[in-house]
Design a protein around this motif. Structure first.
Motif, short mmCIF file in Angstrom:
data_model
loop_
_atom_site.label_atom_id
_atom_site.label_comp_id
_atom_site.label_asym_id
_atom_site.label_seq_id
_atom_site.Cartn_x
_atom_site.Cartn_y
_atom_site.Cartn_z
N LYS A 160 4.90 -61.37 -67.37
CA LYS A 160 5.12 -61.89 -66.02
C LYS A 160 6.02 -63.11 -66.02
N HIS B 287 5.38 -75.17 -45.58
CA HIS B 287 5.59 -75.27 -47.02
C HIS B 287 6.13 -76.66 -47.33
N TYR C 237 -2.74 -71.30 -72.43
CA TYR C 237 -3.14 -70.04 -71.82
C TYR C 237 -2.64 -68.81 -72.56
N GLU D 93 1.08 -65.68 -56.19
CA GLU D 93 1.66 -64.35 -55.97
C GLU D 93 2.10 -63.72 -57.29
N VAL D 94 2.43 -64.56 -58.28
CA VAL D 94 2.99 -64.03 -59.51
C VAL D 94 1.92 -63.45 -60.42
N LEU D 95 0.88 -64.24 -60.66
CA LEU D 95 -0.11 -63.80 -61.65
C LEU D 95 -1.07 -62.77 -61.08
N LYS D 96 -1.31 -62.87 -59.79
CA LYS D 96 -2.17 -61.89 -59.11
C LYS D 96 -3.52 -61.69 -59.79
N ASN D 97 -4.00 -62.68 -60.52
CA ASN D 97 -5.35 -62.51 -61.06
C ASN D 97 -6.34 -63.08 -60.06
N LEU E 12 -6.68 -77.90 -63.65
CA LEU E 12 -6.23 -76.53 -63.44
C LEU E 12 -6.09 -76.26 -61.94
N GLY F 203 -1.58 -72.93 -57.25
CA GLY F 203 -0.24 -73.49 -57.33
C GLY F 203 0.75 -72.44 -56.90
N ILE F 204 1.90 -72.47 -57.52
CA ILE F 204 2.93 -71.57 -57.04
C ILE F 204 2.81 -70.20 -57.68
N TYR F 205 1.79 -69.99 -58.56
CA TYR F 205 1.70 -68.70 -59.25
C TYR F 205 0.76 -67.71 -58.58
N ASP G 16 8.84 -63.31 -63.39
CA ASP G 16 8.34 -63.64 -62.05
C ASP G 16 7.96 -65.11 -61.94
N ARG H 224 9.49 -68.73 -56.03
CA ARG H 224 9.96 -69.69 -55.02
C ARG H 224 11.32 -70.31 -55.33
N ASN I 21 -5.15 -74.50 -51.55
CA ASN I 21 -4.18 -74.24 -52.61
C ASN I 21 -3.26 -75.44 -52.76
#
Lengths: 661, 661
Positions: free
Chosen positions: A603, B513, A576, B578-582, B552, B574-576, A606, A611, B642
């Protein structure tokens, strides 16, 4: 050699001076007459006098000494003039003439010849292809502009941008201390000029428009000291493919990587803005004496404007302060009955001058920027409120004037040196730039490679994959357990030693896309080792076996930038890298705190800390620092670790590619 | 009921008319006198005449009929006035008075009472808390502004923004057709007003400032038709936390999710701009008749400006055209010797009026936008070049005037309706907005759930995890093979059936969770099944066993937005999340092509197609479409899949959470 005779000459000759008032050679003479107190010598082969001054046939006909020669003859005459200047003992020259490096090879050759003559004669040159120079002592340009003396120094690598900024300064009554049009920078470089200007007591801030950088490493070296004296604000032309193409034919410089440029300016502690309007807006803050904080209180007479301004402040990650209850109590007494004191503080559409004055009196001593948005409403004009603001000068006041008489309100504030804007977004953006100035860092690059590393890379331009892994280990970068196998039996032995499952991949001397060649097999258990070896050996007999790790895939790389030298890069890894593009650059060598900033800038920070899964960020930081040192030590041309797997146990370089210079 | 009597009344009463020239009730009367040709009735309990007109004690003292009542009495008098209005048979009312919903609960109650009286009496109300209305027939506001008649309609949910835009229009000589200050939108809503204005033949574009949306679903329904008549440009106040807070106390509306707002405006085919200056800049393009293309040729007299403009164009993903060789040949004849014709076309710093004219003649018929940047240089002024541009009106000309006389050049171009700007970046941004208008789509939401789905969700507000998976299957969304085990033996049977390795996780009735509870074990082989079951059963006796898939990880979710109803979301999973916000939002139901646009709008499309690995994007698209339909069918409050794992075989919902309304 000092640049004093360039900036503070006592005598100036103009070669190519003209009697024709439309010609550059005439405008320069007139600009000098109206600004320069020293001796002016116009040089023209035919004229006896120009603009009332005695004219000379050549430099050597002048009796007195000449500190500075401003040369504006056609290109074919420049070499002869420079030879004359050497004979005459001229100290510095400004070469206005164009048609050199910027137009192609032939021009570049003449430019080299020109510089070589000047060097021998100890003459420093500004240009060629420059619009000239304005200092507090003289206007040596062919711009008509009637320059107001002031505190802003401008350094521009485009005559057009220089001319525009002079016009802009005149329109907005912004005072200028220096304007230096750099031209092709064949001798005098931007870093020298910036350094000189930063020592000038009349200058409060330096604005720099650059297209290419002529000596990036020197700029990196100078900037951290310069910014301690004055804020330096940069704008870069040629940041995109198309813009960079336009640069080439314009000043003949190479635009270079904008990402590395950004990292370099940040490292040096400079402010880099996005576009010309940001550049101009920032002067309003920089030339004022208002203390500007990132904590903001918005005062307005229109709810909608308060909303839009709060949005802009939140988007910029600036801080809206909470009003203390004592202040709220005082405000309640002066606000209309249905209004609640809060931030944004809406004085309401019927607020007249007095309510502004009363409110500002109450809040004036809060330790924050007071962003006062005033729009002309039937009950109040922008100018009236602007006058009220004058009473609170020095209290962190910024005015945003919006409405029918906004321009005159702007002028009222500007002439009192209170920053003023026409849109809240512009004010907020300027505050953001000013309050988030990076800490300047001086980079000292000493190459002192570890002996075993020298041994490993000796006489090589690329490293085989196993040597690249060894190089990592020498630099303290961890790798997954690994080994090389040349046969089926070998493979099982190596894998037993590592522990299962393992990853098996072809081992190559040059970097290849192993995945695309189907040369990587994951999750290999003991019972499949031999079979997988057989399969891979059809591509390459040498097979690398690695411990299989799980964790976050990171990319850490390095390049040697043509302008600024070695830089390290970090971002999301695996396949990626190109897709997510969340990468940060740092100028090598980077220190631990810079590496952390880089992770926060992309990023990656982050992602690592999402988590609370306890991935080892410290180990990644150490890896970035190590890579940045390795780059410098071995003068690496480019390298990348992709992926570097980061998990609870540490950061592990899985695949490494190194290209040496 | 038509809004004709609001926009085109034949008689107007002003209740709360005043003799005091500083009062709102007086300004309105004077504004009407100077604009309105019908009957004006000032109403005031004490006065006999106001501004030369006979005044009436109450509405019922007026002999003639009253189309429109403009009410500007203190809050406590509003109810009585409205009762009078009903008696009198008034058709519409503008309630200027404030102090209602926007100040709290007490105000909200009075507002409800007011509306209920009006409804019964068949009176439509604009407001309360409005600045009033300007139409081509009358000025029913308390703004002093001397409005120039023109083609731009303004709809604003803030009186302050309305007043500002009137001032701005006057300063820039922008003609206004309507200004509607929406106020609290207790009765007349933004969608009705926008629809009405779009049918007005004098209006060419509608600009809308909104803080909250009063009826989002109706707006969604109306907008696709409206934008086929006129471009509609939106700006939203309250897009961030702080801004949204400010909105609440300002107009009493809820700001809602800005992401969904953006999706809604895009779906409706509107243009959404970032800030007020973009808003104003765009009027320059929208009110001109120049054909604007995304293919651009830059013409300039300054290399630096050419560079910066090219940068801005590249950054905006607009296109710099290549000059055809025929055109280049013609340009060579008029350019100075060392200049090469290219894009940006640098006419050189010595270009006078004639060279501009010659160059524009050569390029005028190229099918592209000609972005002409002119800065005043010693040889030419902005105004001179502006006059040259007038000869090429209609040829796709945009002027950027920079320098000493830029404002007068701007006026020259504006009065000829050629769009003009002060910065190239502003011009480029406006071109980008206009040329990337989204295709309007009408959303028809019909709930027609599949019977088995109704059965499954009956009387439930949340679904246990296995029912959530079943629901996916009913909607044609694929899941990995799965089963539920309640004992060790069970577990082995289920897993045998699925095939190894499997994932085992606790099965719960409510979403938790699971990973954080250590309730998920990956990579379970046959020999460990029982042991893992034992371990998990300490948390929950019910265990879900799933086929382990690689691929993916994507997030697909859905919400019910308070303003616009159901919207679907897609992004990295996955766990991203909130992080990647794309992430991208789409208004449900979405069609396949919209789903693809969503994937391109986030980075998911690039991630799926990276390195040609053949992940099944089609299956993801189908999943998004299915989720969007499920949201509508079952009136889902919120749901998420998710991760949804996408690989070469398809898209598989692994964990699903559904909350019903």
């Amino acid at each position: 050699m000092s640049l004093d005779t360039l900036f503070r000459p006592t005598s100036i000759a103009v070669i190519g001076a003209s009697r024709n008032r439309e010609k550059i050679g005439n405008i320069i003479v007139r600009n000098l007459i109206s600004t320069f107190r020293g001796k002016i010598y116009p040089v023209n082969k035919e004229a006896d006098s120009i603009e009332g001054l005695t004219a000379y046939k050549s430099l050597n006909d002048i009796a007195g000494s000449v500190d500075l020669a401003i040369i504006s003859v056609p290109r074919q005459g420049v070499i002869e003039v420079m030879e004359d200047a050497v004979k005459k003992g001229v100290k510095t020259a400004i070469v206005i003439t164009s048609g050199f490096k910027e137009v192609g090879e032939e021009g570049a050759k003449i430019e080299e010849q020109l510089i070589s003559i000047a060097r021998k004669g100890n003459i420093r040159i500004l240009g060629p292809n420059t619009m000239g120079l304005i200092s507090p002592d003289y206007n040596g340009t062919f711009a008509y502009a009637n320059v107001t003396r002031g505190e802003v120094a401008l350094v521009v690598q485009s005559g057009g941008i220089g001319a525009y900024m002079l016009d802009w300064a005149q329109r907005t009554r912004t005072g200028i201390s220096f304007l230096v049009s750099m031209g092709n920078q064949s001798d005098v470089k931007e870093y020298e000029v910036i350094d000189y200007l930063s020592r000038d007591p009349e200058t409060r801030a330096i604005f720099v428009y650059l297209e290419g950088v002529s000596d990036g490493e020197k700029l990196l070296d100078t900037l951290p000291e310069v910014v301690q004296r004055k804020p330096v604000i940069f704008i870069k032309g040629g940041t995109t493919g198309k813009g960079a193409e336009a640069v080439k034919t314009h000043t003949g410089s190479l635009a270079g990587s904008y990402d590395v440029f950004k990292a370099a300016i940040r490292t040096g502690g400079g402010i880099l803005v996005d576009d010309l309007s940001d550049f101009l807006n920032l002067t309003r803050l920089v030339t004022s004496s208002e203390p500007i904080k990132e904590d903001i209180l918005v005062v307005t007479n229109s709810g909608g404007h308060g909303v839009l301004t709060s949005d802009a402040i939140s988007r910029s990650n600036l801080n809206m302060i909470e009003l203390p209850s004592r202040i709220k109590d005082d405000l309640l007494k002066i606000l209309p009955q249905t209004s609640l004191p809060k931030n944004p503080l809406d004085l309401s559409g019927d607020a007249k001058r007095d309510r502004y004055n009363d409110a500002l009196k109450i809040i004036q001593d809060l330790d924050c920027t007071k962003l006062v948005i005033v729009q002309s409403l039937p009950v109040v004009s922008c100018s009236e409120v602007a006058k009220v603001l004058l009473n609170f000068k020095g209290k962190g006041i910024i005015g945003v004037t919006m409405g029918i008489d906004e321009e005159s309100a702007l002028r009222i504030l500007e002439s009192a040196s209170i920053p003023a804007f026409n849109f809240p977004e512009s004010a907020v953006k300027a505050i953001k730039y000013l309050t988030s100035r990076p800490i300047p860092r001086k980079k000292i690059r000493v190459s002192q490679p570890i002996n075993s590393a020298i041994e490993l890379v000796k006489e090589k331009s690329e490293l085989p994959d196993y040597d690249a892994l060894k190089l990592m280990e020498i630099y303290g970068i961890r790798t997954p357990k690994w080994g090389i196998a040349q046969s089926e039996e070998d493979a099982e032995k190596v894998a037993d030693n590592i522990g299962y499952p393992v990853v098996m991949k072809i081992s190559t001397d040059k970097p290849v896309h192993k995945t695309e060649l189907k040369g990587v097999i994951m999750n290999v258990e003991k019972e499949n080792i031999k079979e997988v070896y057989k399969q891979l050996s059809q591509i390459s007999k040498r097979v690398m076996i690695q411990q299989q790790l799980s964790g976050l895939e990171i990319f850490v790389g390095g390049i040697k930038d043509p302008a600024f030298g070695h830089a390290v890069v970090v971002g999301s890894g695996g396949i990626y890298v190109e897709v997510l593009k969340n990468v940060s650059y740092g100028i090598a060598p980077v220190y631990e705190d810079e590496a952390l900033e880089m992770l926060k800038g992309s990023k990656v920070h982050d992602m690592l800390t999402a988590r609370k899964r306890g991935y080892d960020e410290g180990s990644l930081i150490r890896t970035i620092v190590a890579v940045s040192r390795l780059l410098v030590d071995l003068n690496v041309k480019e390298m990348d670790i992709n992926p570097l797997i980061v998990n609870e146990q540490g950061a592990f370089a899985v695949d490494v590619r190194v290209v040496l210079t």
